[in-house]
Design a protein around this motif. Structure first.
Motif, mmCIF file in Angstrom:
data_model
loop_
_atom_site.group_PDB
_atom_site.id
_atom_site.type_symbol
_atom_site.label_atom_id
_atom_site.label_comp_id
_atom_site.label_asym_id
_atom_site.label_seq_id
_atom_site.Cartn_x
_atom_site.Cartn_y
_atom_site.Cartn_z
ATOM 1 N N THR A 39 40.400 28.740 -104.213
ATOM 2 C CA THR A 39 40.440 28.297 -102.818
ATOM 3 C C THR A 39 39.144 27.555 -102.462
ATOM 4 O O THR A 39 38.114 27.795 -103.111
ATOM 5 N N ARG A 40 39.281 26.677 -101.445
ATOM 6 C CA ARG A 40 40.533 26.338 -100.828
ATOM 7 C C ARG A 40 41.182 25.125 -101.484
ATOM 8 O O ARG A 40 42.383 24.920 -101.397
ATOM 9 N N GLY A 41 40.368 24.317 -102.199
ATOM 10 C CA GLY A 41 40.867 23.040 -102.718
ATOM 11 C C GLY A 41 42.028 23.167 -103.689
ATOM 12 O O GLY A 41 42.839 22.251 -103.819
ATOM 13 N N GLY A 42 42.130 24.322 -104.375
ATOM 14 C CA GLY A 42 43.198 24.477 -105.361
ATOM 15 C C GLY A 42 44.535 24.876 -104.749
ATOM 16 O O GLY A 42 45.547 24.934 -105.446
ATOM 17 N N VAL A 64 33.123 30.057 -102.372
ATOM 18 C CA VAL A 64 32.529 29.092 -101.432
ATOM 19 C C VAL A 64 31.284 28.496 -102.061
ATOM 20 O O VAL A 64 30.444 29.226 -102.577
ATOM 21 N N SER A 65 31.171 27.153 -102.026
ATOM 22 C CA SER A 65 29.934 26.560 -102.550
ATOM 23 C C SER A 65 29.403 25.430 -101.687
ATOM 24 O O SER A 65 28.273 25.485 -101.231
ATOM 25 N N TYR A 66 30.210 24.406 -101.406
ATOM 26 C CA TYR A 66 29.683 23.248 -100.671
ATOM 27 C C TYR A 66 29.613 23.541 -99.182
ATOM 28 O O TYR A 66 30.600 23.919 -98.572
ATOM 29 N N GLY A 67 28.422 23.361 -98.588
ATOM 30 C CA GLY A 67 28.262 23.558 -97.149
ATOM 31 C C GLY A 67 28.413 22.246 -96.415
ATOM 32 O O GLY A 67 28.583 21.195 -97.019
ATOM 33 N N ILE A 97 43.793 26.770 -111.300
ATOM 34 C CA ILE A 97 43.908 25.406 -110.777
ATOM 35 C C ILE A 97 42.920 25.132 -109.643
ATOM 36 O O ILE A 97 42.769 25.948 -108.739
ATOM 37 N N ASP A 98 42.255 23.971 -109.725
ATOM 38 C CA ASP A 98 41.398 23.504 -108.632
ATOM 39 C C ASP A 98 41.704 22.031 -108.400
ATOM 40 O O ASP A 98 42.280 21.360 -109.261
ATOM 41 N N ASP A 99 41.306 21.524 -107.216
ATOM 42 C CA ASP A 99 41.561 20.105 -106.939
ATOM 43 C C ASP A 99 40.699 19.210 -107.818
ATOM 44 O O ASP A 99 41.147 18.167 -108.286
ATOM 45 N N LEU A 100 39.432 19.620 -108.057
ATOM 46 C CA LEU A 100 38.539 18.744 -108.822
ATOM 47 C C LEU A 100 37.416 19.536 -109.457
ATOM 48 O O LEU A 100 37.114 20.656 -109.047
ATOM 49 N N VAL A 101 36.796 18.930 -110.447
ATOM 50 C CA VAL A 101 35.546 19.450 -110.999
ATOM 51 C C VAL A 101 34.502 18.352 -110.828
ATOM 52 O O VAL A 101 34.762 17.191 -111.119
ATOM 53 N N ASP A 102 33.325 18.738 -110.286
ATOM 54 C CA ASP A 102 32.272 17.755 -109.995
ATOM 55 C C ASP A 102 31.073 18.045 -110.897
ATOM 56 O O ASP A 102 30.983 17.555 -112.029
ATOM 57 N N THR A 103 30.140 18.894 -110.448
ATOM 58 C CA THR A 103 29.011 19.256 -111.315
ATOM 59 C C THR A 103 29.453 20.227 -112.408
ATOM 60 O O THR A 103 28.777 20.374 -113.428
ATOM 61 N N GLY A 104 30.552 20.945 -112.162
ATOM 62 C CA GLY A 104 31.034 21.950 -113.115
ATOM 63 C C GLY A 104 30.547 23.353 -112.794
ATOM 64 O O GLY A 104 30.893 24.304 -113.485
ATOM 65 N N ARG A 105 29.784 23.505 -111.705
ATOM 66 C CA ARG A 105 29.248 24.844 -111.379
ATOM 67 C C ARG A 105 30.359 25.829 -111.020
ATOM 68 O O ARG A 105 30.339 26.980 -111.453
ATOM 69 N N THR A 106 31.304 25.379 -110.216
ATOM 70 C CA THR A 106 32.422 26.261 -109.852
ATOM 71 C C THR A 106 33.225 26.609 -111.099
ATOM 72 O O THR A 106 33.588 27.768 -111.326
ATOM 73 N N ALA A 107 33.479 25.586 -111.920
ATOM 74 C CA ALA A 107 34.254 25.789 -113.152
ATOM 75 C C ALA A 107 33.564 26.791 -114.067
ATOM 76 O O ALA A 107 34.202 27.689 -114.626
HETATM 77 O O1 LIG Z 1 32.175 21.169 -109.826
HETATM 78 P P1 LIG Z 1 31.497 21.602 -108.556
HETATM 79 O O2 LIG Z 1 30.267 20.777 -108.291
HETATM 80 O O3 LIG Z 1 31.229 23.069 -108.496
HETATM 81 O O4 LIG Z 1 32.454 21.221 -107.326
HETATM 82 C C1 LIG Z 1 33.835 21.433 -107.348
HETATM 83 C C2 LIG Z 1 34.253 22.373 -106.250
HETATM 84 O O5 LIG Z 1 33.860 21.874 -104.970
HETATM 85 C C3 LIG Z 1 34.969 21.868 -104.094
HETATM 86 O O6 LIG Z 1 35.145 23.105 -103.449
HETATM 87 P P2 LIG Z 1 34.235 23.541 -102.206
HETATM 88 O O7 LIG Z 1 33.174 24.472 -102.702
HETATM 89 O O8 LIG Z 1 33.772 22.327 -101.466
HETATM 90 O O9 LIG Z 1 35.165 24.416 -101.303
HETATM 91 P P3 LIG Z 1 36.667 24.229 -100.798
HETATM 92 O O10 LIG Z 1 37.534 24.183 -102.026
HETATM 93 O O11 LIG Z 1 36.887 25.449 -99.970
HETATM 94 O O12 LIG Z 1 36.746 22.956 -99.993
HETATM 95 C C4 LIG Z 1 36.148 21.653 -105.011
HETATM 96 O O13 LIG Z 1 37.346 22.129 -104.401
HETATM 97 C C5 LIG Z 1 35.777 22.456 -106.226
HETATM 98 O O14 LIG Z 1 36.172 23.814 -106.082
#
Ligand SMILES: O=P(O)(O)OC[C@H]1O[C@H](OP(=O)(O)OP(=O)(O)O)[C@H](O)[C@@H]1O
Ligand SMILES: Nc1nc2[nH]cnc2c(=O)[nH]1
Ligand SMILES: [Mg+2]
Length: 165
Positions: A39-42, A64-67, A97-107
């Motif tokens: 959550t929530r993007g996935g 939760v990560s991005y503020g 499942i997630d919407d995207l991977v950016d830096t990879g920290r969440t992954a």
């Molecule tokens: O690869 P990373 O740099 O870690 O970024 C990817 C994460 O960032 C976004 O989530 P976000 O934390 O913004 O929360 P949300 O899904 O609730 O919008 C996105 O949905 C991924 O989960």
């Protein structure tokens, strides 16, 4: 300073088409026990995947990560990862499942929590790509993806009027 200099708006149609393409790819790699949405993007991708793949067991990892960027209201600054809810087990047989991977920290965090799950995203940026098992579309690291649930129809300033005078 934000590391993002490009904007990539995604429509509902485009998101739906890409999520269905991801479903095709994942169906070939099944069978699957269920889907775990990050959550929530996935959540929206998970809804499309479970419909297309006839999966009825759906769980969540709530993280939760991005503020919010105070200056612009944009959600572009990553803080500490905060896991509000996990799931039991090692993830074997499950799609994560997630919407995207950016830096990879969440992954990296969710892979540590569920090392045997198959991690899938719709979009991947180069830094996070090695952590994803299956994704559909790659975008550059300096691109900020705008999802349809984050946007509304509004006036668009002509490009010529956006140049500094
Ligand atoms: O690869 P990373 O740099 O870690 O970024 C990817 C994460 O960032 C976004 O989530 P976000 O934390 O913004 O929360 P949300 O899904 O609730 O919008 C996105 O949905 C991924 O989960
Ligand atoms: N909406 C959105 N959230 C993100 N979180 C990390 N990168 C992104 C991005 O490009 N777009
Ligand atoms: Mg997210």
């Amino acid at each position: 300073m934000t590391p993002y200099s490009k904007d990539f708006p995604v429509s509902w149609e485009e998101l739906h088409r890409n999520a269905r393409a991801l479903s095709w790819r994942l169906l070939e790699q099944g069978p699957w026990k269920g889907i775990i949405a990050i959550t929530r993007g996935g959540l929206v991708p998970a809804a499309i995947l479970c419909r297309e793949m006839d999966i009825r067991l759906i769980d969540t990892i709530c993280i939760v990560s991005y503020g919010v960027d105070e200056a612009t209201g944009a959600s572009m600054k990553q803080g500490d990862l905060n896991v509000l809810k996990g799931v039991e087990g090692d993830g074997e047989g499950f799609i994560l499942i997630d919407d995207l991977v950016d830096t990879g920290r969440t992954a990296a965090k969710v892979r540590e929590m569920l090392p045997k799950a198959h991690f899938a995203t719709i979009y991947a940026k180069p830094a996070g790509k090695p952590l994803v098992d299956t994704f559909i579309t790659e975008v550059s690291q300096d691109t900020w993806i705008r999802f349809p649930w984050d946007m509304e129809y509004t006036f668009s300033t002509p490009l010529a009027d956006r140049q500094p005078k």
